[in-house]
Design an enzyme around this catalytic site. Structure first.
Site: not given
Lengths: 426, 324
Positions: B60, B127
């Site tokens: 990321e 998540h």
């Protein structure tokens, strides 16, 4: 350091005050607590003491001007290092009137220590949301009026809906009264003198309309044979005046009977707060005093009237009514009443149907004492008779209780016994 | 044209922007050949080619770093964080680089970071998070969180066109559950403007994202009880539409703030503070908040249900407010 002098709050419901007279001018040096100006509100005149020692540097509110409570009205420059008591809008800032400036009068301090903090049994308890407070301020709803608004929220809280409904009702009422006075409709053809209402007149007008709207008024009337009291008064009025320095009126007799009966009927000494009835333990008795030339009405309050003996009541009544007439009462003396006596008899009236003094629930009218032929034991006798009229709030006091209370007052008056007065010619 | 889903609206918005402007390109994990973990970019690599739809390594920090560099060089990158939760790996790139470059050097960083967020899908603690508040606290960023296909499309287009770094929080639970007919003409939803999703006079609900729908359902129930709720959908969280919130509060005088992020440190606290600072005298009741409880997002479905705000919790709070 500069210290602001602010318009003090001379009483719960008082929102503004008028500067009557400045006793100091800019540049004058002043001592702490020295009186620097006179102000007037609806019902009370007062001298305001300086919150700090120093020099008066600026007057912000001129004589005759009216400003809201808390508004700075002057500035004092304190000397370096001098301490200042923060000036705050509190009734404690006003000097206690102890009568000492009137020679020949015995000094009686009517304000108990702690009376200031002990006041207003209901006001401080109630919570108002910021919105309700801001609506009240914008719409000019007084603290006393706000207290009368019934709350439908959690634990009786006054909600937006409640205060808007109150405003609607009030709007409807004020819409009627100007209509009555509307020049176009009511003004007669001939010459007319226009008299603007003064502050007291407006306050009375507003209070009366609101009371009629608030309470379900009922008036019960009873008759009392007060011959024994009349005889007593005729016999002792001169010695009483010589000994006590005041005249012996009928009012303390009425007050004594009213208070004794209130002890037995506590509901008559209550208020209605939303859906709760507040029984008041203390009996603070209001005595309606009419000002000269019909220029208004003040109801000074005898604090803890049930704790006073006859002489104490008599002296308090005379002192309060004298000072009411010259507008020299301090704020606490016109607040917090729990029941009221009014005396239409003083003007010769036989019966009155008084309007309740909010937020109380009862008011007793005492008619003129006149000699009348009455039947006693099937014989006709000449007796001193009077009518007593009790207006009460039918929302919480039913006819039976109202009438029973009134009858108890009658009983106390009729069974008057000089020995119980605790007063003797020395 | 039939109703389209929330996820389709994001897809359509991106496609329209890529067709409109050659400088717009996408990068992220598995967004190309695989079409994205949620298929937002399905078919994109076929239409726009691998140079504008770039599959990246699982990094990321690198994705955001590349985006910042490309943005500085005049391109308009749209970076996908596969799950918003993973953005923490790029935290420094976002809050210290992207957010501060314009302030520090006067250069524009026109980039969009797509952050699929939110729970209700039994994804567990890594998540399911709603981490918009991390960035809400960072001057220099813009943060949006659409609740409907219309807003999703209109806001992705505004985000792409904005000269600043914009974090675009798209709610996974809404992807295929919310459908709407969209007009033919181009949709642009300006960043910073809220939307009244329901008008009412009694209570204001300030909310955004998935909680708009929960609030709408609760408001429906309350309407049957005679209580009319007004729903302010923020759409943009940073900056948020203060004027719209305050106007609504001045009308209803009671406020409930609902968000799916956890309570403590959530943006509800800031909104509450603004209301009490600027509309204190308009309040007829305490400002209330409904949010997730202060724990990691539980994986267990019953626990997650307990954790998340839902219709019943909102209804209870509204009843309490109405009765206050």
């Amino acid at each position: 350091m500069k210290v602001d002098v602010v318009m003090p709050q001379l009483g719960e419901s008082v929102a503004e005050g008028t500067v009557v007279k400045w006793m100091k001018k800019p540049g004058d040096s002043i001592a702490m607590d020295e009186s620097i100006l006179e102000i007037t509100t609806d019902k009370v005149d007062s001298e305001i003491p300086a919150p700090a020692a120093g020099t008066l540097v600026e007057i912000l509110t001129q004589e005759g001007e009216t400003v809201a409570v808390g508004t700075p009205i002057a500035r004092i420059e304190t000397e370096a290092g001098a301490t200042a008591v923060p000036s705050r809008p509190s009734s404690r800032d006003t000097s206690v009137h102890d009568g000492s400036d009137r020679p020949g009068t015995k000094v009686v301090v009517y304000r108990r220590p702690g009376a200031v903090t002990a006041k207003k049994p209901t006001t401080g308890k109630r919570f108002y949301s910021p919105l309700v407070r801001s609506i009240a301020r914008t719409e000019g709803i007084s603290a006393v009026e706000l207290e009368s608004v019934a709350g439908s929220g959690d634990r009786g809280r006054v909600t937006k809906k409640d205060i808007l409904a109150f405003l609607d009702a009030r709007g409807a009422a004020t819409a009627i009264s100007p209509a009555l006075a509307a020049p176009a409709m009511a003004r007669p053809a001939g010459p007319v003198e226009e008299i603007p209402m003064d502050r007291m007149r407006k306050a009375i007008a507003e209070h009366m309309i609101r009371s009629v709207q608030t309470s379900a008024h009922v008036t019960s009337i009873s008759e009392a044979d007060v011959s024994a009291i009349v005889r007593f008064r005729e016999k002792f009025k001169d010695p009483f005046r010589r000994q006590e320095g005041i005249s012996l009126t009928y009012t303390p007799f009425f007050a004594k009977a009213v208070v004794k009966a209130l002890k037995e009927f506590p509901l008559l000494n209550s208020s209605l707060d939303g859906d709760r009835i507040l029984l008041k333990r203390a009996i603070h008795l209001g005595i309606a005093v009419s000002l000269d030339d019909g220029k208004g009405l003040i109801v000074p309050v005898i604090r803890d009237a049930d704790e006073k003996n006859f002489l104490g009541l008599a002296k308090t009544i005379v002192d309060l009514s004298n000072r009411a007439r010259i507008k020299k009462l301090v704020p606490d003396e016109v607040q917090g009443g729990t029941f009221t006596i009014t005396n239409p008899g003083i003007f010769g009236g036989l019966i009155g149907t008084p309007i309740i003094n909010q937020p109380q629930v009862g008011i007793l009218g005492t008619g003129a004492i006149v000699k009348r032929p009455v039947v006693i034991n099937d014989a006709i006798a000449i007796r001193s008779m009077m009518y007593l009229s009790l207006s009460y709030d039918h929302r919480i006091i039913d006819g039976a209780m109202g009438t029973l209370y009134l009858q108890r007052v009658v009983q106390y008056l009729e069974s008057f016994d000089p020995k119980e007065l605790g007063w003797n010619v020395r | 044209m039939g109703a389209i889903t929330y996820i389709q609206a994001i897809s359509d918005g991106l496609r329209e922007e890529m067709r409109r402007d050659d400088s717009v390109f996408l990068l992220g994990e598995d967004i190309g050949i695989y079409g994205g973990a949620f298929k937002v970019t399905k078919g994109f690599i076929e239409e726009f080619g691998p140079e504008r739809v770039i599959d990246t390594p699982l990094a990321e920090s690198a994705i955001i770093g590349v985006s910042i560099g490309a943005a500085l060089m005049g391109l308009r990158p749209v970076a996908e964080m596969q799950f918003a939760d993973f953005i923490s790996c790029a935290f420094n790139q976002v809050v210290n680089n992207a957010a501060k470059i314009h302030y520090r050097w006067g250069a524009s960083v026109p980039m969009t970071i797509r952050c699929p967020s939110g729970g209700g899908v039994h994804g567990g603690p890594y998540h399911s998070q709603n981490n918009e508040a991390w960035f809400f606290h960072t001057p220099g960023l813009k943060v949006v969180a659409p609740s409907t296909p219309y807003d999703a499309k209109g806001l992705i287009k505004s985000a792409v066109r904005d000269p600043n770094p914009v974090l675009y929080f798209e709610h996974k639970f809404l992807y295929r559950r919310i459908k709407e007919e969209l007009p033919e003409e181009e949709i642009i939803v300006p960043i910073g403007e809220g939307d009244i999703k329901r008008e009412g006079r009694d209570i204001t609900i300030v909310t955004y994202g998935s909680m708009v729908h929960v609030s709408l359902e609760a408001a429906e129930t309350l309407a049957n009880e005679g209580i009319e709720c007004e729903i302010v959908d923020l759409r943009s969280i940073l900056p948020f539409d203060k004027a719209m919130i305050l106007d609504s509060v001045r009308k209803t005088n009671r406020v409930l703030i609902v968000h799916e992020d956890v309570l403590t440190g959530g943006i509800g606290g800031e909104i509450s503070a603004v209301i009490s600072e600027e509309a204190f005298e308009q309040l007829d009741a305490p400002i209330m908040r409904i949010a997730s409880i202060d724990t990691p997002v539980p994986y267990s479905p019953p626990l997650e249900e307990f954790f998340l705000p839902n219709k019943e919790k909102v209804i209870n709070a509204l009843r309490k407010l109405a009765a206050y």
